[in-house]
Write an enzyme that holds these catalytic residues in place. Structure first.
Site, PDB file in Angstrom:
ATOM      1  N   LYS A  44      33.209  79.714  29.345  1.00 27.99           N
ATOM      2  CA  LYS A  44      32.209  79.430  30.346  1.00 27.99           C
ATOM      3  C   LYS A  44      32.758  78.605  31.498  1.00 27.99           C
ATOM      4  O   LYS A  44      32.160  78.526  32.565  1.00 27.99           O
ATOM      5  CB  LYS A  44      31.050  78.625  29.721  1.00 27.99           C
ATOM      6  CG  LYS A  44      30.405  79.287  28.549  1.00 27.99           C
ATOM      7  CD  LYS A  44      29.401  78.287  27.907  1.00 27.99           C
ATOM      8  CE  LYS A  44      28.935  78.812  26.578  1.00 27.99           C
ATOM      9  NZ  LYS A  44      28.288  77.790  25.779  1.00 27.99           N
ATOM     10  N   GLY A  45      33.875  77.925  31.260  1.00 26.55           N
ATOM     11  CA  GLY A  45      34.363  76.912  32.191  1.00 26.55           C
ATOM     12  C   GLY A  45      34.558  77.355  33.633  1.00 26.55           C
ATOM     13  O   GLY A  45      34.472  76.549  34.548  1.00 26.55           O
ATOM     14  N   GLU A 100      40.699  80.639  35.700  1.00 26.65           N
ATOM     15  CA  GLU A 100      40.500  79.636  34.661  1.00 26.65           C
ATOM     16  C   GLU A 100      40.071  78.313  35.271  1.00 26.65           C
ATOM     17  O   GLU A 100      40.409  78.015  36.417  1.00 26.65           O
ATOM     18  CB  GLU A 100      41.813  79.419  33.898  1.00 26.65           C
ATOM     19  CG  GLU A 100      41.835  80.007  32.502  1.00 26.65           C
ATOM     20  CD  GLU A 100      41.066  79.201  31.458  1.00 26.65           C
ATOM     21  OE1 GLU A 100      40.021  78.605  31.777  1.00 26.65           O
ATOM     22  OE2 GLU A 100      41.512  79.194  30.304  1.00 26.65           O
ATOM     23  N   ASP A 104      45.829  73.872  30.094  1.00 24.10           N
ATOM     24  CA  ASP A 104      46.144  72.678  29.308  1.00 24.10           C
ATOM     25  C   ASP A 104      47.357  72.993  28.429  1.00 24.10           C
ATOM     26  O   ASP A 104      48.477  73.010  28.921  1.00 24.10           O
ATOM     27  CB  ASP A 104      44.878  72.323  28.508  1.00 24.10           C
ATOM     28  CG  ASP A 104      44.959  71.003  27.774  1.00 24.10           C
ATOM     29  OD1 ASP A 104      45.642  70.095  28.268  1.00 24.10           O
ATOM     30  OD2 ASP A 104      44.326  70.875  26.715  1.00 24.10           O
ATOM     31  N   LYS A 132      47.293  70.784  33.822  1.00 21.40           N
ATOM     32  CA  LYS A 132      47.804  69.572  33.170  1.00 21.40           C
ATOM     33  C   LYS A 132      49.173  69.905  32.582  1.00 21.40           C
ATOM     34  O   LYS A 132      49.301  70.143  31.390  1.00 21.40           O
ATOM     35  CB  LYS A 132      46.864  69.139  32.038  1.00 21.40           C
ATOM     36  CG  LYS A 132      45.531  68.591  32.489  1.00 21.40           C
ATOM     37  CD  LYS A 132      44.828  67.787  31.397  1.00 21.40           C
ATOM     38  CE  LYS A 132      43.991  68.646  30.504  1.00 21.40           C
ATOM     39  NZ  LYS A 132      42.980  67.868  29.703  1.00 21.40           N
ATOM     40  N   PHE A 153      41.174  63.877  29.620  1.00 22.24           N
ATOM     41  CA  PHE A 153      40.125  64.862  29.377  1.00 22.24           C
ATOM     42  C   PHE A 153      39.082  64.732  30.483  1.00 22.24           C
ATOM     43  O   PHE A 153      38.497  63.681  30.690  1.00 22.24           O
ATOM     44  CB  PHE A 153      39.483  64.664  28.004  1.00 22.24           C
ATOM     45  CG  PHE A 153      38.619  65.820  27.614  1.00 22.24           C
ATOM     46  CD1 PHE A 153      39.175  66.996  27.119  1.00 22.24           C
ATOM     47  CD2 PHE A 153      37.243  65.764  27.786  1.00 22.24           C
ATOM     48  CE1 PHE A 153      38.386  68.076  26.783  1.00 22.24           C
ATOM     49  CE2 PHE A 153      36.437  66.845  27.450  1.00 22.24           C
ATOM     50  CZ  PHE A 153      37.007  67.999  26.945  1.00 22.24           C
ATOM     51  N   ASP A 160      33.298  71.135  30.308  1.00 24.11           N
ATOM     52  CA  ASP A 160      32.366  70.450  29.422  1.00 24.11           C
ATOM     53  C   ASP A 160      33.041  69.480  28.477  1.00 24.11           C
ATOM     54  O   ASP A 160      34.236  69.576  28.198  1.00 24.11           O
ATOM     55  CB  ASP A 160      31.635  71.477  28.562  1.00 24.11           C
ATOM     56  CG  ASP A 160      32.565  72.100  27.508  1.00 24.11           C
ATOM     57  OD1 ASP A 160      33.599  72.672  27.904  1.00 24.11           O
ATOM     58  OD2 ASP A 160      32.275  71.974  26.305  1.00 24.11           O
ATOM     59  N   ARG A 166      28.795  70.201  32.462  1.00 23.34           N
ATOM     60  CA  ARG A 166      29.295  71.298  33.299  1.00 23.34           C
ATOM     61  C   ARG A 166      28.678  71.251  34.699  1.00 23.34           C
ATOM     62  O   ARG A 166      29.266  71.732  35.662  1.00 23.34           O
ATOM     63  CB  ARG A 166      28.968  72.651  32.663  1.00 23.34           C
ATOM     64  CG  ARG A 166      29.680  72.926  31.350  1.00 23.34           C
ATOM     65  CD  ARG A 166      29.536  74.390  30.968  1.00 23.34           C
ATOM     66  NE  ARG A 166      29.877  74.658  29.570  1.00 23.34           N
ATOM     67  CZ  ARG A 166      31.113  74.900  29.133  1.00 23.34           C
ATOM     68  NH1 ARG A 166      32.125  74.889  29.970  1.00 23.34           N
ATOM     69  NH2 ARG A 166      31.332  75.142  27.856  1.00 23.34           N
TER      70      ARG A 166
HETATM   71  P1  IMP Z   1      44.464  75.608  26.676  1.00 24.89           P
HETATM   72  O1  IMP Z   1      44.347  76.860  25.865  1.00 24.89           O
HETATM   73  O2  IMP Z   1      44.911  74.434  25.827  1.00 24.89           O
HETATM   74  O3  IMP Z   1      45.308  75.751  27.917  1.00 24.89           O
HETATM   75  O4  IMP Z   1      43.008  75.175  27.078  1.00 24.89           O
HETATM   76  C1  IMP Z   1      42.285  75.854  27.995  1.00 24.89           C
HETATM   77  C2  IMP Z   1      40.804  75.596  27.812  1.00 24.89           C
HETATM   78  O5  IMP Z   1      40.529  74.359  27.154  1.00 24.89           O
HETATM   79  C3  IMP Z   1      40.152  75.461  29.160  1.00 24.89           C
HETATM   80  O6  IMP Z   1      39.726  76.710  29.617  1.00 24.89           O
HETATM   81  C4  IMP Z   1      39.004  74.516  28.889  1.00 24.89           C
HETATM   82  O7  IMP Z   1      37.859  75.232  28.469  1.00 24.89           O
HETATM   83  C5  IMP Z   1      39.491  73.653  27.761  1.00 24.89           C
HETATM   84  N1  IMP Z   1      39.997  72.353  28.261  1.00 24.89           N
HETATM   85  C6  IMP Z   1      41.285  71.956  28.355  1.00 24.89           C
HETATM   86  N2  IMP Z   1      41.378  70.717  28.875  1.00 24.89           N
HETATM   87  C7  IMP Z   1      40.112  70.335  29.133  1.00 24.89           C
HETATM   88  C8  IMP Z   1      39.544  69.142  29.712  1.00 24.89           C
HETATM   89  O8  IMP Z   1      40.213  68.167  30.107  1.00 24.89           O
HETATM   90  N3  IMP Z   1      38.192  69.121  29.811  1.00 24.89           N
HETATM   91  C9  IMP Z   1      37.386  70.161  29.419  1.00 24.89           C
HETATM   92  N4  IMP Z   1      37.873  71.286  28.894  1.00 24.89           N
HETATM   93  C10 IMP Z   1      39.222  71.368  28.739  1.00 24.89           C
HETATM   94 MG    MG Z   2      35.665  74.199  27.234  1.00 20.36          MG
END
Ligand code: IMP
Ligand code: MG
Length: 180
Positions: A44-45, A100, A104, A132, A153, A160, A166
């Site tokens: 949803k982000g 996206e 992260d 990040k 975070f 969220d 959000r």
């Molecule tokens: P990744 O797979 O670890 O790169 O994470 C990606 C997903 O994790 C993003 O699309 C977000 O939904 C969530 N996410 C990662 N970091 C944050 C944050 O700091 N706040 C909120 N959601 C996060």
């Molecule tokens: Mg999320």
């Protein structure tokens, strides 16, 4: 109680977001001139960022969405990515721009990139509002980045904590007591 009392600090203001997205839109419009990309939003982000980004692009394009889940209710990635809702169309031969909210660990995007590549699009690029890089474990890079941020975070503008915040119009850092 309102939402804003839970925010320790504003990391990226509404004005900074608006300006940066206008620049991203110009750049993407120039890069895709004469083509008709398909923006694929990762829900949803992405929902607020994507709404603003496509309006900042002066090109013909179409949109579609995927729902993936990787986090559960926590603040640390579990590593496993699940497709909850797939695209509603074939992407063979299309120019794909994955949208996206935040990159992260990179787990989500490296998984999505692999799945989409197997469907034979003409090209795939990634645009993320935030990056990040310190937290990256998977081998994935975004082609367009809104903001590179430190390892914290963040919530707001689509992002969220436990499905909340959000709707904050800016990117903020939560007060530590909100987690506990
Ligand atoms: P990744 O797979 O670890 O790169 O994470 C990606 C997903 O994790 C993003 O699309 C977000 O939904 C969530 N996410 C990662 N970091 C944050 C944050 O700091 N706040 C909120 N959601 C996060
Ligand atoms: Mg999320």
């Amino acid at each position: 109680m309102g939402m804003s009392q839970d925010i320790a600090k504003v990391l990226v203001s509404e004005g900074d977001i608006r300006e940066r997205i206008a620049a991203l839109g110009k750049q993407i419009s120039a890069d895709y001139k004469g083509r008709e990309p398909l923006f694929v939003g990762v829900l949803k982000g992405c929902f607020i960022f994507m709404a603003d980004l496509v309006r900042a692009c002066d090109i013909k394009c179409t949109v579609d969405f995927m729902v993936v889940s990787s986090y559960g209710a926590g603040t640390v990635s579990s590593g496993a990515v699940e497709i909850v809702k797939d695209l509603s169309q074939d992407i063979a031969g299309r120019d794909i721009i994955i949208v996206e909210d935040i990159l992260d660990s990179g787990n989500t995007l490296s998984y999505l990139e692999k799945i989409m590549t197997a469907r034979n699009p003409a090209s795939i690029r990634i645009v993320t509002l935030m990056d990040k890089p310190e937290r990256r474990t998977a081998d994935v890079k975004a082609d367009y980045v809104g903001f590179t941020i430190p390892d914290a975070f963040v919530v707001g503008y689509g992002l969220d904590f436990d499905q909340r915040y959000r709707n904050l119009p800016y990117i903020g850092v939560l007060k530590p007591e909100v987690y506990s």
